[in-house]
Design an enzyme around this catalytic site. Structure first.
Site, PDB file in Angstrom:
ATOM      1  CD  GLU A   1       7.376  -5.356  -2.189  1.00 15.65           C
ATOM      2  OE1 GLU A   1       7.639  -4.099  -2.818  1.00 15.65           O
ATOM      3  OE2 GLU A   1       7.941  -6.190  -2.185  1.00 15.65           O
TER       4      GLU A   1
ATOM      5  N   GLY B   1       0.864  -1.305  -0.169  1.00  9.95           N
ATOM      6  CA  GLY B   1      -0.026   0.124  -0.057  1.00  9.95           C
ATOM      7  C   GLY B   1       0.952   1.227  -0.071  1.00  9.95           C
ATOM      8  CB  SER B   2      -0.110   4.857   0.688  1.00 12.89           C
ATOM      9  OG  SER B   2      -0.359   4.701   2.009  1.00 12.89           O
ATOM     10  CB  SER B   3       5.312   5.483   1.572  1.00 14.25           C
ATOM     11  OG  SER B   3       5.766   5.052   0.273  1.00 14.25           O
TER      12      SER B   3
ATOM     13  CB  CYS C   1       3.207  -0.168  -6.621  1.00 18.88           C
ATOM     14  SG  CYS C   1       3.522  -2.047  -7.291  1.00 18.88           S
TER      15      CYS C   1
ATOM     16  CB  VAL D   1      -0.872   2.811   5.155  1.00 14.59           C
ATOM     17  CG1 VAL D   1      -1.450   1.991   6.022  1.00 14.59           C
ATOM     18  CG2 VAL D   1      -1.880   3.971   4.778  1.00 14.59           C
ATOM     19  N   GLY D   2       2.387   2.369   5.194  1.00 16.06           N
ATOM     20  CA  GLY D   2       3.296   1.271   5.463  1.00 16.06           C
ATOM     21  C   GLY D   2       3.991   1.806   6.642  1.00 16.06           C
TER      22      GLY D   2
END
Length: 503
Positions: free
Chosen positions: A261, A239-241, A295, A243-244
């Site tokens: 990822e 997902g998004s950076s 992505c 949220v990561g």
């Protein structure tokens, strides 16, 4: 709807399934509505699972692990082989559901299911290649080696843009390695996950290996339990950076592992020697394919001054030939964005670009509804604009000129993300420099192919705010196991390492 019936998906479907094929939901609960992005009509609803259902799923996965880890890895492959056959039989139907719920074209959705099948075949072979190493001991009459053991439960949190393939990258390797898997899919594409879980249920029932794959769809407060649960040693997040980063912090607090990822913000460099026809085809697919929602989508394009005018003209012409519409129809190359929020992000980004003085070479408009359709867009930009530091998950391609190769390499690397990259060139020195330690800082670096379309045989993932995780091929299987170093003394003495004497 026929495709929902094919996978036994109810109009109101329970949000959790344990590894024994039992679907679970509270008697009363909040509903999640799945919407077709092509026509904005509801497809079905999912009844969010609650804390009781979560606890049941985790306990079942935990119990199943105690027996699944004892099954020899080549025998575990029987479950994956059976699942692969079900995917082959249901390939068209599953792809159709992906297209209806997510919005990517049917040909891309068929490719996604094929990726699952390929991943299954890869995992089946990997089951006989979970190798350890034998090392030379410095002590006489000693043998030293390493081996790999399964971790336990693997939690897989997947994104909307590849609603089933990303799960397969993780789940099939995790299962081969002896782990059980709990899947939390994106709330934007829950029906795709339910369909795959139904196939998993059939495969587990047929092979007698129960409890390996399970599914949980809950509200955010309950889903957060997955991150904090010490019974789940590995969380794989796509997902998004932003949220990561949250996932990484929460999992690290309990000394768990996070396989991340995250964002891409990928770039292509086209130098003065490049085959422009080749570059155009790769850039158009990389930037406009999947409506810019990969992505690995091409976001930034650096073109040498000598070929800038010719290449931008060719790209604008190619973009104007792109057919946008119902992704189930083969004549259309681009479908809708996934939801209204994505359209709003597109509109906001175009407005910001116009305020910066960007020149829109083609596109830039939202198409009249129904459906969440926008025009794939090419705009001029400057490499130092803060906007280019962020990954905008819509089909906008930023085009920039360059003259010096070292300078463009610096621009290329001057973003927080580091997933995929590409250089189009016939110059051997430029190609080798791009792939060297002073070249691209991305996890994927290509020459004369685009940023999208990675094969499953290589490890997939990126650096910096992309997260550092690796999935799919090469030795990515090691992320789902724990390493153990073993030393056996088969002699009669007890020598210490480093020549230490302790009398």
């Amino acid at each position: 709807m026929d495709v929902l019936q094919q996978f036994n998906i109810h109009l109101v479907h329970p949000g959790a399934c344990d590894g024994n094929g039992q679907w679970l939901a509270p008697a009363k609960g909040t509903l999640l509505h799945s919407i077709n992005p092509t026509n904005e009509k509801p497809l079905a609803s999912i009844q969010y699972a609650g804390s009781d259902e979560y606890e049941h799923v985790v306990k079942q996965a935990q119990q199943a692990f105690t027996t699944w880890r004892l099954v020899p890895a080549p025998k575990r492959a029987e479950l994956i082989r059976y699942l692969a056959e079900l995917l082959r039989k249901n390939k068209t139907e599953l792809a159709t559901l992906i297209t209806i719920e997510m919005g990517k074209t049917l040909v891309e959705a068929l490719g996604e299911v094929q990726e699952m099948i390929d991943m299954a075949d890869f995992a089946i072979g990997q089951a006989r290649m979970l190798y350890g190493k034998t090392m030379q001991s410095e002590r006489p009459a000693h043998r030293m080696y390493e081996q790999w053991h399964p971790l336990g439960i693997t939690g897989v949190i997947s994104a909307f843009n590849f609603p089933v393939a990303v799960w397969s990258w993780n789940a099939m390797l995790a299962a081969i390695c002896g782990n059980t898997v709990i899947w939390k899919p994106s709330h934007k594409v829950p029906l795709c996950a339910i369909a795959v879980q139904q196939l998993c249920n059939q495969a587990m029932q047929a092979t007698g290996y129960h409890g390996v794959f399970s599914l949980f769809i809950g509200e955010r407060s309950v889903s957060e339990s997955l991150l904090r649960d010490k019974r789940i040693p590995l969380i794989s997040f796509t997902g998004s950076s932003a949220v990561g980063q949250h996932v990484n912090q929460i999992v690290a607090e309990r000394f768990g592992r996070a396989l991340l990822e995250c964002g891409g913000n990928n770039a292509v460099i086209v130098d003065a020697t490049a085959d422009l026809d080749l570059a155009v085809r790769a850039i158009v697919f990389g930037a406009a394919g999947t409506a810019g929602q990969r992505c690995t989508t091409t976001r930034r394009l650096f073109i040498h001054n000598n070929v800038y005018e010719k290449l931008t003209k060719a790209l604008v012409h190619a973009y104007q030939q792109i057919r946008i519409g119902d992704p189930l129809l083969s004549e259309n190359l681009v479908g809708p964005l996934v939801d209204l929020a994505a359209v709003q992000q597109f509109v906001a980004t175009i407005a910001e670009l116009q305020n910066l003085g960007a020149n829109i070479l083609t596109g830039g408009n939202v198409l009249a509804g129904p459906g969440y359709f926008v025009e794939p867009t090419i705009v001029t930009a400057q490499p130092d604009w803060p906007l280019l530091q962020n990954e905008t998950f819509v089909p906008i391609l930023y085009v920039m000129r360059y003259q010096d190769f070292d300078e463009v390499l610096a621009w290329h690397n001057d973003v927080p993300q580091g997933l995929s990259s590409a250089l189009f060139t016939r110059d051997l020195q430029c190609a080798e420099k791009f792939l060297s330690v002073v070249g691209s800082d991305c996890g994927i670096a290509n020459i004369n192919i685009g940023t999208s379309g990675a094969e499953i045989g290589g490890a997939f993932g990126g650096e910096k705010e992309t997260g550092g995780g690796r999935e799919a091929g090469s030795d990515a299987w090691k992320a789902y196991m724990r390493r153990q170093t073993n030393t056996i003394n088969w002699g009669n003495d007890l020598p210490l390492a480093q020549g230490i004497k302790f009398a």
